[in-house]
Design a protein around this motif. Structure first.
Motif, PDB file in Angstrom:
ATOM      1  N   ALA A  36       0.797  -1.229   0.000  1.00 11.77           N
ATOM      2  CA  ALA A  36       0.000   0.000   0.000  1.00 11.77           C
ATOM      3  C   ALA A  36       0.829   1.278   0.000  1.00 11.77           C
ATOM      4  CB  ALA A  36      -0.936   0.009   1.216  1.00 11.77           C
ATOM      5  N   VAL A  37       2.138   1.173   0.105  1.00 13.33           N
ATOM      6  CA  VAL A  37       2.966   2.379   0.105  1.00 13.33           C
ATOM      7  C   VAL A  37       2.717   3.144  -1.191  1.00 13.33           C
ATOM      8  CG1 VAL A  37       5.313   3.264   0.026  1.00 13.33           C
ATOM      9  CG2 VAL A  37       4.745   1.432   1.605  1.00 13.33           C
ATOM     10  N   SER A  38       2.325   4.391  -1.077  1.00 10.03           N
ATOM     11  CA  SER A  38       1.976   5.192  -2.261  1.00 10.03           C
ATOM     12  C   SER A  38       3.083   6.143  -2.684  1.00 10.03           C
ATOM     13  CB  SER A  38       0.695   5.991  -1.991  1.00 10.03           C
ATOM     14  OG  SER A  38       0.883   6.870  -0.888  1.00 10.03           O
ATOM     15  N   ARG A  39       3.932   6.502  -1.766  1.00  6.18           N
ATOM     16  CA  ARG A  39       5.039   7.412  -2.079  1.00  6.18           C
ATOM     17  C   ARG A  39       6.162   7.140  -1.104  1.00  6.18           C
ATOM     18  NH1 ARG A  39       7.716  11.733  -0.359  1.00  6.18           N
ATOM     19  NH2 ARG A  39       6.579  11.674   1.627  1.00  6.18           N
ATOM     20  N   LEU A  40       7.355   6.965  -1.621  1.00  4.72           N
ATOM     21  CA  LEU A  40       8.494   6.713  -0.754  1.00  4.72           C
ATOM     22  C   LEU A  40       9.756   7.260  -1.424  1.00  4.72           C
ATOM     23  CD1 LEU A  40       8.947   5.277   2.009  1.00  4.72           C
ATOM     24  CD2 LEU A  40       9.794   3.327   0.715  1.00  4.72           C
TER      25      LEU A  40
END
Length: 354
Positions: free
Chosen positions: A151-155
């Motif tokens: 679910a990480v959308s921005r990193l």
């Protein structure tokens, strides 16, 4: 050209029961608006009606079950409870997810797997918002870690480090190992997984594994972790990975010391103090001192059985953030007695320094 229709009686339209021809018209308008993405202006021109009547037909379509709107995500953020947890426990971050749905007017809780999924998703959103380039992100083997990595959308570019060894038998394909790799790949950073068991038969074997080059490389990153997402488990069977890995005699030793919560293999008593024990030397995981040194430590846990464990770890002063469900958040907020004093991270630092 057909004469313009009189809309003076249209204000009463939505109030009245739809006649068969009106239901057909409402359905036709709804298909164009919801399925074909036509504008209300274009629909009004096609049927030679005003756009105000189009709006009323759409409202009537919903009111008469011609159109049913389903929100397929069975969770939402409870901002009021999130703010209350932040203020009550002196946290920098708190996300409370409402994980209940309504069926026939009755609120039905989601199962553990669903809860872990949505808590992991919420934790991923939080990390996406606060992560910065150059951060070293730590992930342990909690139940939400797989959902987190998906679910990480921005990193931004950052290293991702596994904080504890593998709990299962398949060291290479463990969900935590996969989650660490997936999260690192998303941000374009390097992954530091641990291809070792979480707990070994004896301290000597654990020491030998720690000295292996690949393992040592990951362990050497522990002191550099700037943000970490960790699970909080009740000290009982099926909830605590450490509990399940110990002998009954070892469990009894912990119980005699008041064990009630676990984080990354470290066990806490009801006052929020870590309980030192012989198994510490047999574990491949972040040490107690390293855990205390993480600038942003986010605890992820939910469910009634874990409520007291979360409260215990909050007392320790280790956490800067919490992700939990609404039912658990209410339980945490309801208990506010003299024995439930919570130390903030700054207060904990002062206590340990004196």
């Amino acid at each position: 050209m057909r004469p313009q229709r009189d809309d003076s009686s249209e204000y009463e339209y939505a109030e009245a029961s739809l006649a068969p021809i009106d239901k057909l018209l409402a359905a036709s308008v709804a298909r164009r608006f919801y399925l074909a993405n036509q504008s209300k202006v274009d629909i009004a021109k096609e049927f030679d009606i005003s756009r105000f009547k189009v709006a009323r037909l759409l409202d009537a379509a919903v009111a008469h079950n011609i159109v049913r709107i389903d929100i397929t995500v069975p969770a939402e953020i409870d901002t009021a409870l999130s703010r209350a947890l932040t203020e009550r426990f002196g946290l920098r971050h708190a996300i409370v997810v409402n994980l209940t749905r309504s069926e026939g007017g009755v609120s039905v809780p989601w199962d553990t797997r669903q809860a872990s999924r949505w808590l992991g998703t919420a934790a991923a959103q939080l990390i996406s918002e606060i992560a910065e380039e150059g951060d070293v992100l730590g992930l342990d083997g909690n139940r939400s870690v797989e959902a987190f990595s998906e679910a990480v959308s921005r990193l931004p570019p950052c290293e991702v480090v596994q904080l504890s060894g593998v709990h299962g038998q398949d060291l290479a394909n463990d969900p935590t190992v996969d989650a660490v790799r997936r999260t690192a790949a998303f941000g374009g950073g390097r992954a530091f997984p641990l291809y070792t068991p979480f707990i070994l038969p004896d301290a000597q074997t654990a020491a030998i594994l720690r000295s292996q080059p690949a393992t040592a490389e990951t362990l050497n990153r522990f002191d550099r972790v700037t943000k970490a997402v960790v699970g909080i488990c009740a000290w009982e069977a099926t909830h605590s990975p450490l509990y399940d890995a110990l002998t009954e005699q070892e469990r009894e030793t912990y119980r005699a010391s008041g064990a009630c919560a676990e984080v990354v293999g470290h066990v806490f008593d009801p006052a929020g103090r870590m309980i030192p024990s012989e198994p510490d030397a047999r574990m491949i995981s972040m040490s107690a001192a390293q855990l205390r040194g993480v600038p942003e430590l986010i605890g992820v846990s939910g469910g009634v059985r874990n409520a007291e464990a979360i409260r215990t770890v909050l007392k320790s002063g280790l956490l800067t953030g919490v992700v939990t469900d609404a039912t658990t958040a209410r339980r945490l907020l309801w208990c506010d007695g003299p024995d439930d004093t919570t130390r903030t991270r700054d207060a904990y630092a002062v206590e340990t320094a004196t």
